[in-house]
Design an enzyme around this catalytic site. Structure first.
Site, mmCIF file in Angstrom:
data_model
loop_
_atom_site.group_PDB
_atom_site.id
_atom_site.type_symbol
_atom_site.label_atom_id
_atom_site.label_comp_id
_atom_site.label_asym_id
_atom_site.label_seq_id
_atom_site.Cartn_x
_atom_site.Cartn_y
_atom_site.Cartn_z
ATOM 1 N N GLY A 217 0.800 -1.225 0.000
ATOM 2 C CA GLY A 217 0.000 0.000 0.000
ATOM 3 C C GLY A 217 0.825 1.264 0.000
ATOM 4 N N LYS B 16 9.599 -11.029 -3.771
ATOM 5 C CA LYS B 16 9.796 -12.137 -4.708
ATOM 6 C C LYS B 16 10.632 -11.778 -5.931
ATOM 7 C CE LYS B 16 5.493 -14.437 -3.381
ATOM 8 N NZ LYS B 16 4.144 -14.878 -3.818
ATOM 9 N N THR C 132 8.920 -1.835 3.609
ATOM 10 C CA THR C 132 8.517 -3.147 4.113
ATOM 11 C C THR C 132 8.457 -3.088 5.639
ATOM 12 O OG1 THR C 132 10.723 -4.105 4.494
ATOM 13 C CG2 THR C 132 9.890 -4.120 2.227
ATOM 14 N N SER D 134 10.218 3.459 6.204
ATOM 15 C CA SER D 134 8.991 3.495 7.010
ATOM 16 C C SER D 134 8.949 2.278 7.926
ATOM 17 C CB SER D 134 7.761 3.509 6.096
ATOM 18 O OG SER D 134 7.715 2.344 5.294
ATOM 19 N N LYS E 113 10.037 0.273 11.041
ATOM 20 C CA LYS E 113 10.514 0.652 12.389
ATOM 21 C C LYS E 113 11.542 -0.317 12.959
ATOM 22 C CE LYS E 113 6.232 0.898 13.962
ATOM 23 N NZ LYS E 113 5.394 1.037 12.758
ATOM 24 N N ALA F 94 3.296 8.555 10.898
ATOM 25 C CA ALA F 94 3.157 8.486 9.438
ATOM 26 C C ALA F 94 3.664 9.776 8.795
ATOM 27 C CB ALA F 94 1.717 8.176 9.047
ATOM 28 N N GLY G 67 -9.043 -0.960 7.140
ATOM 29 C CA GLY G 67 -7.602 -1.021 6.886
ATOM 30 C C GLY G 67 -6.736 -0.364 7.927
ATOM 31 N N LYS H 277 7.008 2.725 18.688
ATOM 32 C CA LYS H 277 7.011 4.143 18.308
ATOM 33 C C LYS H 277 7.511 5.012 19.458
ATOM 34 C CE LYS H 277 3.221 3.623 14.992
ATOM 35 N NZ LYS H 277 1.797 3.907 14.700
#
EC number: 2.7.2.4
Length: 814
Positions: free
Chosen positions: A474, A506, A554, A576, A578, A610, A663, A681
């Protein structure tokens, strides 16, 4: 009078031959035209292999194959232009190749090929090109005069690499009475010696012929027609973002050619420079292109750069010894012997210590140079006055060319900086005495990276960011969409973001230049390149340009352990993920130490909040001397949504189910309700503030009982969650009765104590109204008290997270 020269690629087939005839006709309407022609593409090289290899019965077969190329060529011309005299032309071709066969038969008898015969063999292509063009033009009712280069161009030198005596050749051509309306044709590459024998002019001989004939005819312009639009800022086969040069001076053209540009040979430039004849490089395949003009010196104030070139297969001799010090005689002997043996020395670099000198030459000459130097200095080597010769192999010379380059600020520093960004070492540097060039010696393995870096830094008008994206879920997909949408904005800011690699767990899609974001998904599906860390590290080894960035979208722990390796390869890191920032304090510190040492950026704004500017704001605050008093925040978008729904009277299980549907949660909502994500976080924030703590040091008050850990299936988990509905409803109601709400809050105290728990807060608290997936962070600091600094907004979702990554990406160049 204007002279046109057409190379082999411009005469490669029938259509191109006729296209050249069209160009000649068009030009001839305005003024008289002289034309120099090469052999059709590959013919001269093909014939050269005959004399370079062992001459045996197989050679006659090769002769027939070459003849058939010409026969097929004129057959095609006849089909397109019916009035073309096919039979007459075919007869000439037959005669020329019968001559060749007789020559070859004679060679077979005497078992060797005399030097004087070799040029006769390899020049047949040029002679036949002229005959074919003569017949095309005459069939179109044009008068043609053919100049014989053997009788009109006097050469000096050997049979295969002669030089023209321009003064004598001018006298000869001046005696010829040529009608003003006639088109003049001459075979390139060919001349004649004082005995009247045919000789050839060596590499790029046809261009040299054209320059000579232009000088002899006092042409007002010499047009060199080839298969490129003109002189580019670099070789487009290995460098992206090259562009056409409108104008270069004779001296710049000479430097470009000497240091590897393939458009013109230095010998071609000498006569046009001597007689001040403008030259233009034009493209037969794109006649509308304005080309590149070569003329007198630029304006002295014009310091513009013109190109970056390369010479590969280079070696560097390092010669040292006491006999070099205070002795110009030894150095003179070195270069006298090399000159006498016709060895080409490209660069000379002398050590400031005076007892060492380096020079660069071509790798093919290594054995012979060693032989003649050892022979010349046998005594000095024996007496220990000269050390053993040290030879560095597999090198490349990169050269930057431009007017008054030595007077242009910071060119050398920019070159070194661009190479340093990819960890490319400079082995030697030399400054041209003409002030038009700077040359550096690097390892051959660094050629592609080095020339691209220098070109991007000096010639490309935009700042380039090269991106290697891992993770196209996403967030990754949203990032690609946002960057594509902002292309116009970025263009206005002179920023170009190039995606070199896009990968998932992959497979990967990799392109040398840039992946087209309009159809990346289609091309990604077609890609057959597998993805794993071994393949990734191999791919990254030689692909790090200036401003190269790896973006990790990822949540992969193993990938996060590669960050230090990536940074050492020359990459900035944006993540992104952590995992790296919540790993051991040792690894956390190592990443930052490595990034600082390598002068690379490690950016992770989206680790907390974010797209909210949390990390950047904190760094700005504390770098200006502020100190934290306390922190409280809602750090989970999913828990913000769930606790907001509880406040509205929705049951815990239903609120969680709705959050999952929208989501907000992980695939198994237990991961959200466990509180571990909030703790991670909080750990990132605490470390950013300066507290040296581990994840285990954070106190987590669980939302759920321990027994819920065993429900790994999300459906089963949501079903069992109903058991807690009444408990949480009761707790929410009790808080409501006194005007409070429940929120899941992360806290940091001044002493570094960190906790994550459900708190009951009143309406005076800045976190009171935070729900629906929002994040809110309140910082009480020396500067911000008693009213805290509050950052509030959506802290989850693909678009806001991608925007945070995008913001980090732009910080790479700011």
């Amino acid at each position: 009078m204007k002279l046109l020269k057409f190379g082999g690629t411009s005469l490669a087939n029938a259509k191109k031959f006729l296209c050249v005839a069209d160009i000649i006709e068009k030009k001839n309407k305005k003024e008289q035209i002289a034309v120099v022609l090469s052999a059709p593409a590959k013919i001269t090289n093909y014939l050269a292999t005959i004399i370079e290899n062992k001459i045996d019965d197989e050679v006659l077969k090769k002769i027939n194959l070459a003849k058939n190329i010409f026969i097929e060529l004129i057959q095609d011309i006849k089909r397109i232009q019916p009035l073309f005299p096919y039979e007459n032309t075919k007869s000439t071709i037959e005669i020329e190749f019968n001559k060749l066969k007789k020559i070859i038969n004679g060679i077979l008898l005497i078992k060797q090929c005399p030097e004087g015969i070799k040029p006769i063999i390899i020049s047949r292509g040029e002679i036949l090109s002229v005959d074919i063009m003569k017949n095309i033009l005459q069939s179109r009712n044009h008068e043609v005069t053919i100049l014989n280069p053997v009788t009109n161009l006097l050469s000096i030198g050997n049979y295969l690499d002669s030089t023209i005596d321009i003064k004598e050749s001018k006298k000869r051509i001046k005696k010829i009475n040529i009608d003003q309306k006639n088109i003049i044709l001459m075979a390139g590459f060919i001349a004649g010696n004082k005995e009247g024998e045919l000789v050839v002019l060596g590499r790029n001989g046809s261009d040299y012929s054209a320059a000579i004939l232009a000088s002899c005819l006092n042409a007002k312009c010499c047009e060199i027609w080839t298969d490129v639009d003109g002189v580019l800022t670099a070789d487009p086969r290995i460098v992206s973002n090259t562009y056409l040069l409108d104008y270069i001076s004779y001296q710049e053209a000479m430097e470009l050619s000497y240091f590897g540009a393939k458009v013109l040979h230095p010998r071609t430039i000498e006569p046009i420079s001597q007689f001040q004849i403008p030259c233009v490089i034009k493209n037969t395949n794109n006649t509308e292109s304005k080309g590149t003009w070569i003329g007198k010196e630029n304006n002295p104030s014009d310091n513009s750069l013109k190109g970056v070139t390369y010479l590969d297969n280079i070696i560097m001799f390092n010669i040292s010894g006491s006999c070099l010090k205070d002795s110009g005689n030894t150095i003179a002997r070195i270069f006298t012997i090399l000159s006498r043996e016709s060895m080409k020395i490209i660069l000379i670099i002398q050590s400031s210590s005076e007892n060492q000198i380096n020079f660069c030459t071509f790798e093919k000459d290594i054995d012979y140079i060693l032989l003649i130097l050892k022979k010349e200095f046998t005594l000095e080597i024996k007496e220990g006055l000269l050390n053993d010769f040290n030879i560095v192999k597999n090198l490349t010379i990169l050269s930057v060319i431009g007017s008054n380059i030595s007077e242009k600020n910071n060119i050398a520093s920019k070159i070194f900086s661009s190479l340093g960004s990819s960890k490319i070492n400079v082995l030697a540097i030399a400054h041209g005495s003409s002030k038009h060039s700077i040359s550096i010696v690097i390892k051959k393995e660094n050629l592609l990276q080095g020339i691209q870096n220098i070109h991007n830094t000096l010639f490309f008008k935009k700042t380039i960011i090269n991106v290697f994206l891992i993770g196209i879920g996403g967030v990754g997909k949203a990032l690609l969409k946002q960057i594509l949408k902002q292309e116009k904005f970025l263009d206005q800011k002179n920023i170009k973001i190039q995606f070199r690699m896009i990968a998932n767990s992959k497979k990967l899609l990799f392109l040398k230049n840039s992946i087209n974001l309009n159809n990346w998904e289609e091309n990604f599906k077609k890609s057959k390149e597998k993805f794993n860390l071994t393949i990734l590290n191999e791919l990254l080894k030689n692909t790090c340009d200036s401003n190269s960035v790896i973006i990790d979208c990822t949540s992969d722990y193993i990938l996060s352990k590669q960050y230090i390796s990536f940074i050492k390869k020359g990459f900035h890191i944006i993540t992104s993920n952590k995992k790296a920032n919540t790993d051991s304090l040792k690894y956390y510190s190592e990443i930052r130490t490595t990034a600082l040492k390598e002068n690379k950026k490690f950016l992770y704004e989206t680790n907390v909040g974010a797209g909210l500017p949390v990390i950047n704001t904190l760094q700005s605050l504390f770098s200006t001397g502020d100190c934290l008093i306390s922190f409280k925040g809602i750090l989970s978008g999913s828990l913000s949504f769930i606790f907001g729904k509880l406040e509205e009277g929705v049951l815990l299980s239903e609120a969680t189910k709705e959050a999952k549907k929208l989501g907000f949660t992980e695939p198994n909502p237990f991961d959200d309700l466990s509180g571990i994500d909030v703790a991670r976080k909080l750990l990132v924030l605490a470390r950013e503030i300066g507290y040296s703590i581990e994840l285990k040091d954070i106190s987590i008050e669980p939302i759920l009982p321990e027994r819920f850990k065993k429900y790994q299936n999300s459906e089963e988990f949501l079903f069992k969650l109903k058991e807690l509905d009444s408990f949480f409803s009761e707790r929410v109601n009790k808080a409501r009765d006194i005007g409070n709400v429940l929120r899941f809050i992360g806290s940091i105290e001044k002493n570094g104590k960190c906790s994550v728990k459900i708190e009951e807060i009143n309406s005076n608290n800045p976190l009171y109204k935070v729900k629906n997936g929002e994040n809110a962070l309140t910082f009480y600091t020396n500067y911000y008290q008693p009213i805290p600094l509050v950052l509030r907004g959506y802290g989850a979702g693909n678009d806001v997270t991608a925007s945070g990554v995008f913001s980090d990406l732009l910080r790479i160049i700011l």
